[in-house]
Enzyme design. Sequence first.
Site, mmCIF file in Angstrom:
data_model
loop_
_atom_site.group_PDB
_atom_site.id
_atom_site.type_symbol
_atom_site.label_atom_id
_atom_site.label_comp_id
_atom_site.label_asym_id
_atom_site.label_seq_id
_atom_site.Cartn_x
_atom_site.Cartn_y
_atom_site.Cartn_z
ATOM 1 N N CYS A 45 0.842 -1.198 0.000
ATOM 2 C CA CYS A 45 0.000 0.000 0.000
ATOM 3 C C CYS A 45 0.880 1.252 0.000
ATOM 4 O O CYS A 45 1.981 1.253 0.540
ATOM 5 C CB CYS A 45 -0.922 0.007 1.215
ATOM 6 N N ASP A 47 0.367 3.782 1.684
ATOM 7 C CA ASP A 47 0.289 4.355 3.034
ATOM 8 C C ASP A 47 1.686 4.659 3.590
ATOM 9 O O ASP A 47 2.564 3.790 3.603
ATOM 10 C CB ASP A 47 -0.445 3.357 3.947
ATOM 11 N N ARG A 49 2.737 4.835 6.441
ATOM 12 C CA ARG A 49 3.114 4.081 7.646
ATOM 13 C C ARG A 49 3.642 2.681 7.338
ATOM 14 O O ARG A 49 4.002 1.937 8.247
ATOM 15 C CB ARG A 49 1.906 3.968 8.587
ATOM 16 N N HIS A 101 -2.300 -4.103 4.876
ATOM 17 C CA HIS A 101 -2.130 -3.725 6.286
ATOM 18 C C HIS A 101 -3.479 -3.440 6.925
ATOM 19 O O HIS A 101 -4.411 -2.989 6.262
ATOM 20 C CB HIS A 101 -1.195 -2.514 6.418
ATOM 21 N N CYS A 104 -6.131 0.037 6.835
ATOM 22 C CA CYS A 104 -5.905 0.637 5.511
ATOM 23 C C CYS A 104 -7.029 1.620 5.156
ATOM 24 O O CYS A 104 -8.209 1.260 5.166
ATOM 25 C CB CYS A 104 -5.811 -0.464 4.457
HETATM 26 CO CO CO Z 1 -3.461 1.183 2.982
#
Ligand code: CO
Length: 202
Positions: A45, A47, A49, A101, A104
């Site tokens: 992803c 993302d 993080r 994850h 998400c």
């Molecule tokens: Co995500």
Amino acid sequence: MGKSEDLKALFQKNRQWADNTKKRDPQFFEKLAQLQAPKFMWIGCADSRVPATEITGLLPGEMFVHRNVANIVVHTDLNCLSVLQFAVEILKVDHVIVCGHYGCGGIKAVCDAAQFGLIDNWLMHVKDVENKHAVELKKIKKKDERFSRLCELNVMEQATHVCETTVVQDAWKKGQQLSVHAVIYDIHDGLLKKLWSKVGPK
Ligand code: CO
């Protein structure tokens, strides 16, 4: 701190990192400039993080990475497929890891039927996963648990798509040792969990 200072700090951090890396291994960048030979490809992803190399403790040169919102693998996505083809056929990676994850945002948008504009179209691929597993998901009463389960189901579906691509099918037909893994990352404790692995050739 203003916006131009943010960028200045970022360049300072880069210089520090390059200096420290060279101190640890004076030939590090020279070696890498000549060749990359990663064993792993990562589809994860976007993302912020979930930084692939950082959470796995790998160095530059050790992982070939493709990231998009909600770690989706679509059979017509030339971007993702090109990264996969280069990784499997040219770099000859041993492992393709599809990593989702918990928590998400892309999956949550689908769970909540939220609207964010253009990205809603991309997330229709997650909606497809939700529809496909509607019977199982409806049995989960707690909203948070349903959300987490969709995060898991999405990774497994996308990893299955990787296995179905001509790239991976051809590699397995040729007898190339290549494994595909469906993995999920927990942003609460920083740990990866394996959902399944398919070890080729079949
Ligand atoms: Co995500």
